[in-house]
Design a protein around this motif. Structure first.
Motif, mmCIF file in Angstrom:
data_model
loop_
_atom_site.group_PDB
_atom_site.id
_atom_site.type_symbol
_atom_site.label_atom_id
_atom_site.label_comp_id
_atom_site.label_asym_id
_atom_site.label_seq_id
_atom_site.Cartn_x
_atom_site.Cartn_y
_atom_site.Cartn_z
ATOM 1 N N GLU A 40 -5.250 1.683 8.461
ATOM 2 C CA GLU A 40 -3.927 2.173 8.097
ATOM 3 C C GLU A 40 -3.919 3.690 8.254
ATOM 4 O OE1 GLU A 40 -1.573 2.660 4.009
ATOM 5 O OE2 GLU A 40 -1.749 0.540 4.604
ATOM 6 N N SER A 69 7.259 1.189 5.297
ATOM 7 C CA SER A 69 7.047 1.901 6.557
ATOM 8 C C SER A 69 5.594 2.357 6.639
ATOM 9 C CB SER A 69 7.976 3.118 6.653
ATOM 10 O OG SER A 69 9.297 2.736 6.991
ATOM 11 N N ARG A 70 4.864 1.819 7.610
ATOM 12 C CA ARG A 70 3.447 2.134 7.753
ATOM 13 C C ARG A 70 3.072 2.180 9.234
ATOM 14 N NH1 ARG A 70 0.798 -2.125 3.346
ATOM 15 N NH2 ARG A 70 2.526 -2.017 1.850
ATOM 16 N N LEU A 123 4.996 -7.486 6.124
ATOM 17 C CA LEU A 123 5.530 -6.336 6.849
ATOM 18 C C LEU A 123 6.343 -6.763 8.066
ATOM 19 C CD1 LEU A 123 2.427 -3.953 6.774
ATOM 20 C CD2 LEU A 123 4.394 -3.994 5.215
ATOM 21 N N GLU A 174 7.217 2.351 0.945
ATOM 22 C CA GLU A 174 5.900 2.005 1.451
ATOM 23 C C GLU A 174 5.907 0.887 2.481
ATOM 24 O OE1 GLU A 174 3.005 1.370 -1.567
ATOM 25 O OE2 GLU A 174 3.167 3.414 -2.373
ATOM 26 N N ARG A 231 1.130 5.710 5.441
ATOM 27 C CA ARG A 231 1.968 4.907 4.551
ATOM 28 C C ARG A 231 3.010 5.844 3.954
ATOM 29 N NH1 ARG A 231 0.378 0.397 0.096
ATOM 30 N NH2 ARG A 231 -1.113 -0.063 1.788
ATOM 31 N N ASN A 232 4.269 5.504 4.140
ATOM 32 C CA ASN A 232 5.361 6.338 3.646
ATOM 33 C C ASN A 232 5.430 6.292 2.123
ATOM 34 O OD1 ASN A 232 7.847 7.800 3.560
ATOM 35 N ND2 ASN A 232 8.925 5.843 3.349
ATOM 36 N N THR A 233 5.484 7.446 1.493
ATOM 37 C CA THR A 233 5.561 7.512 0.029
ATOM 38 C C THR A 233 6.891 8.066 -0.455
ATOM 39 O OG1 THR A 233 4.493 9.695 0.064
ATOM 40 C CG2 THR A 233 3.064 7.756 -0.215
#
Length: 351
Positions: A120, A106-107, A82, A104, A123-125
């Motif tokens: 976490e 981007s977290r 990351l 994903e 988490r971008n989906t």
């Protein structure tokens, strides 16, 4: 009295020769510390002169609690792939860090034990989304911003200190220009001041803009700035507001072989209008911060140096030529800068 003393000390950064004896006055200076890594640290959060957090490439998060004498690697487990670009710390134990990238990549992570463990939080989906920066109004309320999706910048909101995040409705967001985006260059493309006001910086389009929200991200207004634009590499890269009225924007063209005229601008009306600095920094700058307890002094940093203003951003003087990506100051006047190849420094007072 404290404001005056602070301003006087910081003005000495220019190292003006003493007229009486021809000697240079000693001045505050960046003191490099050994981070023990070659990661590039574009994310930085200054808690105090003793405590600071760094976030960078290869999933790296570092923390010091002794003024930079020792840096502890507190990176989240399994995050080596990351790219961390922003971190917001509340104290030595609590922090929120943002990883950027498409989909994903981007977290958001949060720690409550000084980085010993991380959870976490987001988490971008959405493959179309790419998050760039985050900011907090207080210990509970914060925002994270992403590049335009369906023609508007995307915002996340948290009301529990970054433990959970919700995508905000886009109805109150102005339409993005063609090619407009934010720069995840120094963790300062989204900033806040006070309990409700936030500003986000843009570039890559016809006009480099600053967008302002007075209601924690629900509605926004946009203002053009005079910073370089009309190219994907140009725009506003960083913002700093010392209150809800007085702001500084810095940026330019991040390409090393391109000039960056008008690399800074100031606002005295909360970001509704912007005026070019009369004497801007000489090159692209990716980070900026107001000096604590001063109404006039600020620092800007970039790959070619550090600049100081003592008149609220109207004129700038280069005071250091070291490479830094971002800069941040704590209320106790602890100022830090970080950048490429593991570089991190603390501003040392005049001796």
């Amino acid at each position: 009295m404290a404001v005056g003393l602070c301003a006087a000390a910081l003005a000495a950064l220019t190292v003006v020769p003493a007229q009486a004896h021809g000697a240079q006055r000693p001045a505050p200076h960046w003191q490099l510390t050994d981070s023990g890594t070659d990661a590039r640290f574009r994310g930085l959060s200054a808690v105090s002169r003793d405590t600071a957090w760094l976030a960078g490439s290869k999933g790296t998060v570092l923390r010091t609690t002794d003024g930079g004498t020792h840096w502890r690697n507190v990176s989240p487990s399994g995050a080596a792939d990351l790219e961390f670009r922003d971190i917001e710390a509340f104290d030595a134990r609590h922090a929120v860090v943002l990883a950027i990238g498409e989909g994903e990549a981007s977290r958001v992570f949060r720690t409550d034990d000084g980085g010993a463990t991380w959870s976490e939080a987001f988490r971008n989906t959405d493959d179309r989304a790419f998050y760039d920066c985050l900011t907090f109004f207080d210990r509970r309320h914060g925002l994270a911003m992403g590049d335009p999706v369906d023609g508007k910048f995307r915002l996340l909101s948290t009301s529990d200190g970054g433990r959970s995040w919700t995508v905000l409705p886009s109805a109150g967001m102005p339409a993005a220009q063609d090619g407009e985006a934010a720069f995840a260059a120094g963790g300062q493309c989204l900033v806040a001041s006070g309990p409700h006001d936030a500003w986000l910086a843009t570039g890559g389009a016809a006009h480099a803009r600053v967008l302002h929200s007075a209601d924690r991200g629900l509605t926004w207004t946009a203002a053009d700035t005079p910073l370089p634009a009309a190219d994907p590499a140009r725009g506003v890269f960083a913002l700093a507001f010392r209150d809800r009225t007085h702001g500084i924007a810095v940026g330019g063209d991040y390409r090393a072989d391109q000039p960056s005229p008008r690399a800074a601008a100031v606002s005295g009306d909360g970001g509704r209008s912007w005026t070019s600095a009369a004497e801007p920094p000489p090159a692209y700058r990716s980070g900026v911060t107001w000096l604590p307890h001063s109404r006039t002094d600020a620092l800007a940093v970039g790959p070619t140096g550090t600049d100081l203003t003592t008149d609220g951003g109207r004129t700038w003087t280069t005071v250091d030529t070291g490479s830094y990506d971002t800069v941040d100051c704590a209320p106790d006047r602890g100022c830090w800068a970080s950048g490429e190849k593991g570089r991190v420094a603390r501003l040392e007072p005049r001796r």
